[in-house]
Design a protein around this motif. Structure first.
Motif, PDB file in Angstrom:
ATOM      1  N   GLU A  55       0.127  -1.381   0.292  1.00 27.07           N
ATOM      2  CA  GLU A  55       0.355  -0.335  -0.090  1.00 27.07           C
ATOM      3  C   GLU A  55       0.985   0.843  -0.075  1.00 27.07           C
ATOM      4  OE1 GLU A  55      -2.727  -0.347   0.049  1.00 27.07           O
ATOM      5  OE2 GLU A  55      -3.070  -2.479  -0.298  1.00 27.07           O
ATOM      6  N   GLU A  56       2.051   0.707   0.710  1.00 24.46           N
ATOM      7  CA  GLU A  56       2.966   2.427   0.831  1.00 24.46           C
ATOM      8  C   GLU A  56       4.088   1.978   0.332  1.00 24.46           C
ATOM      9  OE1 GLU A  56       3.737   5.350   4.605  1.00 24.46           O
ATOM     10  OE2 GLU A  56       2.992   3.694   5.051  1.00 24.46           O
ATOM     11  N   MET A  57       4.447   2.851  -0.869  1.00 23.90           N
ATOM     12  CA  MET A  57       5.996   2.690  -0.991  1.00 23.90           C
ATOM     13  C   MET A  57       6.968   3.547  -0.497  1.00 23.90           C
ATOM     14  SD  MET A  57       7.997   1.845  -5.045  1.00 23.90           S
ATOM     15  CE  MET A  57       7.284   3.291  -5.576  1.00 23.90           C
ATOM     16  N   PHE A  58       8.249   3.497   0.074  1.00 28.25           N
ATOM     17  CA  PHE A  58       9.013   4.116   0.391  1.00 28.25           C
ATOM     18  C   PHE A  58      10.204   4.628  -0.499  1.00 28.25           C
ATOM     19  CE2 PHE A  58       6.850   4.340   4.275  1.00 28.25           C
ATOM     20  CZ  PHE A  58       7.440   5.636   4.668  1.00 28.25           C
ATOM     21  N   HIS A  59      10.549   5.839  -1.303  1.00 25.27           N
ATOM     22  CA  HIS A  59      11.669   5.762  -2.326  1.00 25.27           C
ATOM     23  C   HIS A  59      12.323   7.065  -2.112  1.00 25.27           C
ATOM     24  CE1 HIS A  59      13.468   5.724  -5.693  1.00 25.27           C
ATOM     25  NE2 HIS A  59      13.764   4.029  -5.989  1.00 25.27           N
ATOM     26  N   THR A  60      13.288   7.377  -2.246  1.00 27.02           N
ATOM     27  CA  THR A  60      13.810   8.032  -2.234  1.00 27.02           C
ATOM     28  C   THR A  60      13.114   9.089  -3.937  1.00 27.02           C
ATOM     29  OG1 THR A  60      15.796   6.962  -2.937  1.00 27.02           O
ATOM     30  CG2 THR A  60      15.522   8.312  -1.123  1.00 27.02           C
ATOM     31  N   PHE A  61      13.258   8.819  -4.753  1.00 22.84           N
ATOM     32  CA  PHE A  61      12.899   9.470  -5.479  1.00 22.84           C
ATOM     33  C   PHE A  61      12.337  10.077  -6.338  1.00 22.84           C
ATOM     34  CE2 PHE A  61      17.049   6.874  -6.188  1.00 22.84           C
ATOM     35  CZ  PHE A  61      17.736   7.781  -7.359  1.00 22.84           C
ATOM     36  N   GLU A  62      11.950  11.381  -7.410  1.00 22.12           N
ATOM     37  CA  GLU A  62       9.929  11.288  -8.206  1.00 22.12           C
ATOM     38  C   GLU A  62      10.216  11.025  -8.674  1.00 22.12           C
ATOM     39  OE1 GLU A  62       8.431  12.747  -6.377  1.00 22.12           O
ATOM     40  OE2 GLU A  62       8.209  13.476  -4.640  1.00 22.12           O
ATOM     41  N   PRO A  63       9.436  10.474 -10.006  1.00 19.74           N
ATOM     42  CA  PRO A  63       8.322  10.509  -9.170  1.00 19.74           C
ATOM     43  C   PRO A  63       6.843   9.108  -8.622  1.00 19.74           C
ATOM     44  CG  PRO A  63       8.092   9.668 -11.200  1.00 19.74           C
ATOM     45  CD  PRO A  63       9.625   9.782 -10.805  1.00 19.74           C
ATOM     46  N   TYR A  64       8.762   8.089  -7.911  1.00 17.62           N
ATOM     47  CA  TYR A  64       8.340   6.937  -6.795  1.00 17.62           C
ATOM     48  C   TYR A  64       7.990   7.467  -5.358  1.00 17.62           C
ATOM     49  CZ  TYR A  64      10.019   4.849 -11.639  1.00 17.62           C
ATOM     50  OH  TYR A  64       9.985   5.560 -12.946  1.00 17.62           O
ATOM     51  N   LYS A  65       8.742   8.802  -4.858  1.00 13.20           N
ATOM     52  CA  LYS A  65       8.529   8.984  -3.811  1.00 13.20           C
ATOM     53  C   LYS A  65       6.689   8.779  -3.517  1.00 13.20           C
ATOM     54  CE  LYS A  65      10.692  12.695  -0.813  1.00 13.20           C
ATOM     55  NZ  LYS A  65      11.375  13.227  -1.120  1.00 13.20           N
ATOM     56  N   SER A  66       6.247   9.988  -5.134  1.00 12.92           N
ATOM     57  CA  SER A  66       4.887  10.221  -4.218  1.00 12.92           C
ATOM     58  C   SER A  66       3.951   9.092  -5.348  1.00 12.92           C
ATOM     59  CB  SER A  66       4.499  12.276  -4.791  1.00 12.92           C
ATOM     60  OG  SER A  66       4.888  11.664  -5.401  1.00 12.92           O
ATOM     61  N   MET A  67       4.317   7.952  -5.892  1.00  7.99           N
ATOM     62  CA  MET A  67       3.370   7.777  -6.168  1.00  7.99           C
ATOM     63  C   MET A  67       2.272   6.976  -5.656  1.00  7.99           C
ATOM     64  SD  MET A  67       5.440   4.058  -8.521  1.00  7.99           S
ATOM     65  CE  MET A  67       5.185   3.865 -10.134  1.00  7.99           C
ATOM     66  N   LYS A  68       1.261   6.457  -5.880  1.00  3.86           N
ATOM     67  CA  LYS A  68      -0.602   6.493  -6.077  1.00  3.86           C
ATOM     68  C   LYS A  68      -0.171   4.664  -6.002  1.00  3.86           C
ATOM     69  CE  LYS A  68      -2.871  10.128  -4.974  1.00  3.86           C
ATOM     70  NZ  LYS A  68      -2.120  11.264  -5.977  1.00  3.86           N
ATOM     71  N   LEU A  69       0.067   3.882  -5.484  1.00  2.40           N
ATOM     72  CA  LEU A  69       0.313   2.800  -5.878  1.00  2.40           C
ATOM     73  C   LEU A  69      -1.312   1.565  -6.198  1.00  2.40           C
ATOM     74  CD1 LEU A  69       3.057   1.333  -3.302  1.00  2.40           C
ATOM     75  CD2 LEU A  69       3.302   1.138  -5.875  1.00  2.40           C
ATOM     76  N   GLN A  70      -1.896   2.555  -5.432  1.00  4.28           N
ATOM     77  CA  GLN A  70      -4.088   1.478  -5.897  1.00  4.28           C
ATOM     78  C   GLN A  70      -3.822   1.810  -7.396  1.00  4.28           C
ATOM     79  OE1 GLN A  70      -2.897   4.111  -3.876  1.00  4.28           O
ATOM     80  NE2 GLN A  70      -3.907   6.309  -3.728  1.00  4.28           N
ATOM     81  N   ASP A  71      -3.015   3.014  -7.948  1.00  2.00           N
ATOM     82  CA  ASP A  71      -3.452   2.918  -9.552  1.00  2.00           C
ATOM     83  C   ASP A  71      -2.713   1.656 -10.290  1.00  2.00           C
ATOM     84  OD1 ASP A  71      -5.044   5.188  -8.434  1.00  2.00           O
ATOM     85  OD2 ASP A  71      -3.267   6.404  -9.324  1.00  2.00           O
ATOM     86  N   PHE A  72      -2.178   0.872  -9.953  1.00  2.00           N
ATOM     87  CA  PHE A  72      -0.959  -0.442 -10.204  1.00  2.00           C
ATOM     88  C   PHE A  72      -1.407  -1.213 -10.205  1.00  2.00           C
ATOM     89  CE2 PHE A  72       1.174   3.932 -10.435  1.00  2.00           C
ATOM     90  CZ  PHE A  72       1.720   4.796 -12.046  1.00  2.00           C
ATOM     91  N   GLU A  73      -1.287  -2.177 -10.961  1.00  2.00           N
ATOM     92  CA  GLU A  73      -0.814  -3.614 -11.490  1.00  2.00           C
ATOM     93  C   GLU A  73       0.078  -3.642 -10.434  1.00  2.00           C
ATOM     94  OE1 GLU A  73      -3.475  -5.525 -12.301  1.00  2.00           O
ATOM     95  OE2 GLU A  73      -4.639  -4.052 -13.019  1.00  2.00           O
ATOM     96  N   GLN A  74       0.196  -4.985  -9.527  1.00  2.00           N
ATOM     97  CA  GLN A  74       1.753  -5.084  -8.641  1.00  2.00           C
ATOM     98  C   GLN A  74       1.881  -6.678  -9.028  1.00  2.00           C
ATOM     99  OE1 GLN A  74       1.484  -3.963  -4.854  1.00  2.00           O
ATOM    100  NE2 GLN A  74       1.157  -2.398  -4.851  1.00  2.00           N
TER     101      GLN A  74
END
Lengths: 469, 469
Positions: B380-399
């Protein structure tokens, strides 16, 4: 896995063999040279390795039932398959001694056999000799700069698959002292060495428990890995505690191992802490991306490292991944043969040959080899384009023939010797080589000339072939 | 030679194993991650290869009588040797699918087993997977630029000893079409290919006789090597003569092969001569020090080459000789474990994990993977230091979870598939990857994030460990 059957070869060897067989050329006697064109590592010499393995393999080479069934499926004729079932290498091999110093363009091996046998063994010959010579040369370069330090092969995990097996053997012929590779140690009778991984330390709740447990279980040759958490603040202090506990049991800690960070800095600081604790006898081992340049630099910085564990760069020969050895026809059915090339230095040399190393009466190499015919017992006249060799008076020098008969009618003539014997021979040969050929940067080039008789034969053939084409 | 017995390992695995055994830790359950830190060839992706071989080997791994006798001689205790005699790998393995695209720092495999079993298989695991993944990646890079051209592995003679066997297998998983390596072709069911060497041409009194003889003996898939004497003045004209003679016999010359000189120039000139002779159907094969850059350049120059034969640079992965894969403890006896490092990116990740590839609904990769706990079915929540991944809304994507169970209690769960199946899977995965990750120069970096839960666990452990040390 696979066996070293006669299908450890390239398909074109079998395609050519079938044509030779069907054309009645199967008994055509042929002579092939094995040589390489370029020294690895921009170095000044190479160490020949792999001969004993090669002879053992070709002495026993045959097509097994699985091979024959496979070749039948891929379309080879029944008559030819019948011949392959009986195939044995029956040829004669001349070679430089294993561990000797070799240079580009002069034959390292010469194979005499019927054309089919000579072709079928080509691939395994190139595969084994190119690789072991590459690795023995790499190992020798580290031996040259490591002084009295112990050199250990730690490379199996980063080796190119099962290539690691022969990499270990070649490393020992080039001067390494031991290996972590158990199966190679078992089969080649090499001193085997092993300590602990970071995972061992991690698997205990704390470092001290891990060290204690290891020292109790393996008090002989005990080496503690000190960099899992913090080398100077926890690793070394914990190792000192355990070393003292070992002393109370009448045991001695052999060494600590550093596997990360600035090895020169950590080795010096660790040495200081160990010495202050009265543990001058505890050695320091280091590993992590070592090669001949790093080892040289560490010792120049007087890093107090007693044992180097070398992995990737040793067993893969990084940055050179292959020796460019080739196998060229020199004689076929009694006739001398050459391959033309736009550059004269790439034209191959015909006939059965011998390579003579020119030496002073005191046994020192003078910087040149001469290639002559095998029928010449001594070269009187050498052709060379470089001074001083152009006008060198050969009568003033010794000439040591380098190629010796090592297999006759398919049977090896080699005396069994240990890898240590080969390594010692190699070191004695390096001692005969002036230092300018051993330096890493722009080493002096060891020259090669050809005898007057061979030059005449080559030039005659070039002329004939150019008229033909 | 040697077998893949359990002594195909590093000595320290056995040293640690004996200590675990004697301390009663032998049933401690452990979890290890296999991952690498750096992509080879300064590329943007790697192709995972070697899984099927690895599972087959560890399924059958044991210490044979020769091993036990050797280990006894080197000082292991009787109780421990008794345990080793019964040793079998009984663990569970999760892995990325063979042929899939993999990136640095995220687990490619996860091993769960008792600590002794997990350690003993470490070396063979790293040895096989590091190497095959390196070579499959190299092959894939050539496949990407070679278009419809046929790619053949010619490397056995320059391979690192028996490493050549697995190099051939990996080359096929990475997209090559065939090999000259007979034993690998036999065992892995690979199309085998072979023509003639210069020595074949040289062994006849003239080139035309050699070509005629070969064409008669091997009319199927006949390829003539045209550069022994003079490519355009003799090689091609003689090949044209023989092609016409073959036509009269109702046969067709498949190709001519160029193995020296400027391949672009000679291919164009040869094509012209062949076409003028009405032999448009005769293909052109080229070999000699090829790699992905040379192939790309030749095709950019519109060199009419239909078949590329690649040797050294394919089978050794030159200029990178090894993938730097490692095997790190993530859990021991129920407790999560990490290895500290000065750099946060080198701190290992604890626990049983899963890697999720983030994709659009259309199945395109969006440029990031997330590492989470295996118990998380979706991040549900991903930690990443780079934009755009930092603020990526994971619910919009397949995993897509990448790790699958491939071995349970020491038994492989893999469905048998052909190397062609693996290669096709690999190509389909590459098609999902945007082109900026596939270019050779400064490819875009495929990002990795970690889940909130995993981050919390890691940070807690770092704090605990730093207090300890």
């Amino acid at each position: 896995m696979f066996d070293f059957t006669a299908t450890y070869t390239d398909q074109y060897q079998l395609a050519m063999a079938q044509v030779y067989f069907e054309n009645g050329h199967k008994n055509h006697h042929s002579v092939f040279d094995y040589f390489f064109r370029k020294l690895p590592f921009e170095g000044g010499y190479a160490i020949f390795s792999g001969l004993e393995d090669l002879l053992e393999i070709i002495e026993n080479l045959k097509f097994d039932d699985k091979d024959i069934a496979y070749l039948e499926k891929t379309g080879f004729s029944q008559e030819f398959l019948h011949y392959l079932k009986e195939f044995r290498f029956q040829g004669t091999v001349f070679a430089v001694k294993e561990g000797d110093i070799v240079f580009p363009t002069r034959p390292v091996l010469q194979i005499e056999a019927n054309i089919i046998e000579a072709q079928i063994i080509e691939t395994v010959l190139l595969n084994l000799l190119n690789f072991q010579t590459l690795i023995a040369t790499k190992a020798s370069r580290m031996r040259l700069v490591a002084g009295d330090s112990h050199l250990l092969d730690f490379g199996l995990r980063r080796a190119q698959g099962p290539g690691g097996y022969y990499a270990t053997r070649a490393a020992i012929t080039g001067g390494f002292d031991g290996t972590s590779n158990v199966v190679a140690a078992r089969n080649f009778d090499i001193p085997v060495s092993g300590t602990m991984a970071h995972s061992f330390v991690q698997s205990y709740d704390n470092e001290l428990d891990a060290f204690r447990s290891f020292a109790k279980g393996r008090p002989e040759n005990c080496v503690l890995l000190v960099d899992t958490y913090n080398t100077l603040k926890s690793g070394i202090p914990n190792a000192i505690k355990v070393a003292r506990e070992m002393e109370e049991r009448g045991q001695k800690l052999l060494a600590i191992r550093l596997d990360s960070g600035d090895l020169a800095y950590f080795a010096k600081e660790s040495r200081k802490l160990l010495d202050e604790a009265g543990l001058e006898y505890v050695k320091i081992a280091a590993s992590n991306q070592l090669d001949e340049y790093v080892i040289k630099s560490l010792l120049e910085q007087q890093a107090p490292i007693d044992i180097f564990g070398v992995g990737t760069n040793l067993v893969t020969g990084n940055p050179d991944s292959a020796l460019d050895g080739v196998y060229k026809l020199a004689q076929s059915n009694g006739k001398p043969r050459i391959k033309l090339s736009e550059s004269l230095s790439k034209v191959t040399l015909p006939h059965k040959k011998q390579v003579f190393r020119i030496k002073t009466g005191e046994g020192k190499c003078v910087g040149a080899d001469v290639i002559g015919l095998r029928s010449e017992s001594r070269i009187e006249e050498m052709f060379h384009t470089f001074e001083p060799y152009k006008s060198m008076k050969l009568q003033d020098f010794e000439q040591e023939p380098l190629l010796h008969k090592v297999m006759e009618k398919g049977k090896s003539l080699l005396q069994k010797q240990s890898l240590k014997d080969i390594a010692n021979f190699s070191l004695s040969r390096l001692a005969e080589l002036p230092i300018e050929y051993k330096r890493f940067n722009n080493p002096h080039i060891y020259k090669v000339g050809i005898s007057g008789v061979l030059k005449e034969e080559r030039d005659k053939l070039i002329k004939e072939y150019k008229q033909l084409s």
